[in-house]
Design a protein around this motif. Structure first.
Motif, mmCIF file in Angstrom:
data_model
loop_
_atom_site.group_PDB
_atom_site.id
_atom_site.type_symbol
_atom_site.label_atom_id
_atom_site.label_comp_id
_atom_site.label_asym_id
_atom_site.label_seq_id
_atom_site.Cartn_x
_atom_site.Cartn_y
_atom_site.Cartn_z
ATOM 1 N N ASN A 1 72.859 21.362 22.736
ATOM 2 C CA ASN A 1 73.845 20.397 23.244
ATOM 3 C C ASN A 1 73.824 20.278 24.768
ATOM 4 O O ASN A 1 74.752 19.720 25.359
ATOM 5 C CB ASN A 1 75.237 20.783 22.739
ATOM 6 C CG ASN A 1 75.433 20.278 21.324
ATOM 7 O OD1 ASN A 1 75.477 19.082 21.090
ATOM 8 N ND2 ASN A 1 75.488 21.190 20.369
ATOM 9 N N MET B 1 72.492 12.184 16.925
ATOM 10 C CA MET B 1 73.846 12.730 17.095
ATOM 11 C C MET B 1 74.830 11.615 17.447
ATOM 12 O O MET B 1 75.940 11.530 16.888
ATOM 13 C CB MET B 1 73.836 13.780 18.206
ATOM 14 C CG MET B 1 75.208 14.340 18.498
ATOM 15 S SD MET B 1 75.283 15.105 20.102
ATOM 16 C CE MET B 1 74.315 16.561 19.817
ATOM 17 N N GLY C 1 74.941 19.565 15.593
ATOM 18 C CA GLY C 1 74.601 18.169 15.860
ATOM 19 C C GLY C 1 73.125 17.974 16.145
ATOM 20 O O GLY C 1 72.732 17.075 16.888
ATOM 21 N N CYS D 1 71.554 15.492 11.874
ATOM 22 C CA CYS D 1 72.255 14.205 12.034
ATOM 23 C C CYS D 1 71.453 13.060 11.411
ATOM 24 O O CYS D 1 72.043 12.131 10.846
ATOM 25 C CB CYS D 1 72.553 13.930 13.495
ATOM 26 S SG CYS D 1 73.830 15.024 14.143
#
Ligand SMILES: Cc1ncc(COP(=O)(O)O)c(C=O)c1O
Length: 391
Positions: free
Chosen positions: A76, A83, A280, A285
């Motif tokens: 992230n 995502m 994510g 995703c």
């Protein structure tokens, strides 16, 4: 290699926290699973509602393969397109608020608990959840879980989390107050054997949350993504949550969880408040978006309601004939109680007949088939149950 050989390997290599059925699967498609001998089984559990889209759905397989060749994960610290796309999809199909990704149902409830505590501030630490509910196995989620037998060995738990009877309107009214930051509910309690929460209880929870400025957190980890008919089960109840927890079928079989919160409440977390290295990922995703697009089809949702009604009618017929004592269901989320403590034995006998079902207690059988199961397999399930229960 046979079942005794895998069991010996399991006992030597894996901790003993599961009671696995003696079957090894090597492939699957839709509602079909195939074992090491090529024998077909009808999956009536969908990995505990984790693969509503069915095994190896072509759209999910294609999305995984496409994404795996380009980028699997990068953390992230950076942006990735899948995502953003999945977050936008969840936002636009639920409460219109922003999304936090994690990796499982328990993690989604942990995130919701942290968000609620931060939103409530130091003067409102208390959380109310329902007895018999299930929210996961990590400490916060376990404390929210209203089943003492799952919690006792792991005391002490997270403080200031209280439980009220799942139909006890008076206890809910007495327990929620100015120190409450959140009320956690499932729309249908799944893990304990498919018990829908009454409309009155849900509406009271909404009203009390409004009265005291607490957040109503709806755990749709098992009920979500068209399992009960609507995309999210709350959409059939007349209430809107402040926070919704998702996992299981969100990834089409790939691990992912999420929470989404109403606009305004979705601004509670600031950088550094919460996070996860894996969460994510582009792979999860991309699989998730493909799965969600299949599950949001109104035609599929209509079929879930129709097939659910047929399955429920078949289960009710077992009750009428004295083979079961109660049938419960919402869409393709159904259960029966048995007159005696035979549920584990019946689960094993159903496996012998080629049907995967699950006993949530010694007296309760649960059915959560992939939503793509066809009428022939559903009729086969009902017939096999009748045979086994009559035996
Ligand atoms: C309603 C509900 N919440 C949370 C969980 C926990 O999800 P996970 O096993 O992904 O942690 C489950 C799992 O069965 C569930 O049914």
């Amino acid at each position: 290699m046979s079942a005794p050989a895998w069991i010996a390997r399991e006992q030597a290599a894996l901790m003993a926290n599961y009671r696995r059925q003696p079957v090894m699967f090597t492939s699957g498609s839709g509602a079909s699973l195939y074992d090491t001998d090529g024998r077909r089984y009808v999956d009536c559990m969908a990995g505990i509602s984790m693969i509503n889209v069915g095994h190896c759905h072509p759209a999910v397989v294609a999305a995984i393969c496409r994404q795996a060749e380009r980028l699997i994960n990068v953390s992230n610290l950076y942006y990735t397109e899948p995502m953003l796309e999945l977050a936008e999809w969840i936002r636009d199909h639920s409460m219109g608020g922003r999304v936090f990704f994690c990796n499982s149902g328990a993690e989604a409830n942990e995130a919701a608990l942290k968000l609620a505590r931060k939103h409530g501030g130091p003067l409102r630490p208390e959380v109310v959840a329902l007895e018999h509910g299930f929210h996961g196995r990590t400490y916060g989620a376990l404390t929210l879980t209203g089943q003492p037998d799952k919690r006792t060995a792991f005391m002490p738990l997270v403080p200031d989390i209280h439980h009220v009877g799942r139909d006890d309107l008076e206890a809910l009214e007495d327990t929620v107050g100015p120190r409450t930051c959140a009320i956690f509910v499932e729309i249908v309690q799944g893990e304990v054997g498919v018990h829908p929460i009454s409309r009155e209880m849900l509406h009271l929870a909404r009203a009390l949350a409004d009265r005291y400025g607490a957040l109503l957190v709806v755990d749709e980890i098992q009920t979500g993504l068209s399992r009960t008919g609507p995309l999210f089960a709350y959409q059939d109840t007349g209430i809107e949550p402040d926070v919704m927890c998702l996992a299981k079928s969100l990834g089409g079989g790939v691990p992912i969880g999420a929470i989404t919160a109403r606009p305004g409440i979705d601004a509670t977390f600031a950088p550094g408040d919460h996070g996860s290295t894996f969460a994510g990922s582009p792979l999860a995703c991309a699989a998730g978006l493909a799965s969600c697009q299949v599950l949001a089809d109104p035609e599929l949702q209509g079929a879930v309601r129709a097939k659910g009604a047929r399955l429920f009618a078949a289960l009710q017929a077992l009750v009428d004939d004295g083979l079961a004592s109660e049938a419960r269901g919402r869409g393709l989320m159904c259960a029966i109680d048995l007159p005696g403590a035979r549920a584990a034995e019946i689960t094993a006998a159903m496996l012998g007949q080629g049907y995967l079902v699950n006993n949530t207690s010694s007296r309760t059988l649960r059915f959560l088939p992939p939503l793509v199961i066809d009428d022939e397999d559903l009729a086969g399930l009902a017939a096999a149950l009748r045979t086994v229960l009559s035996g």
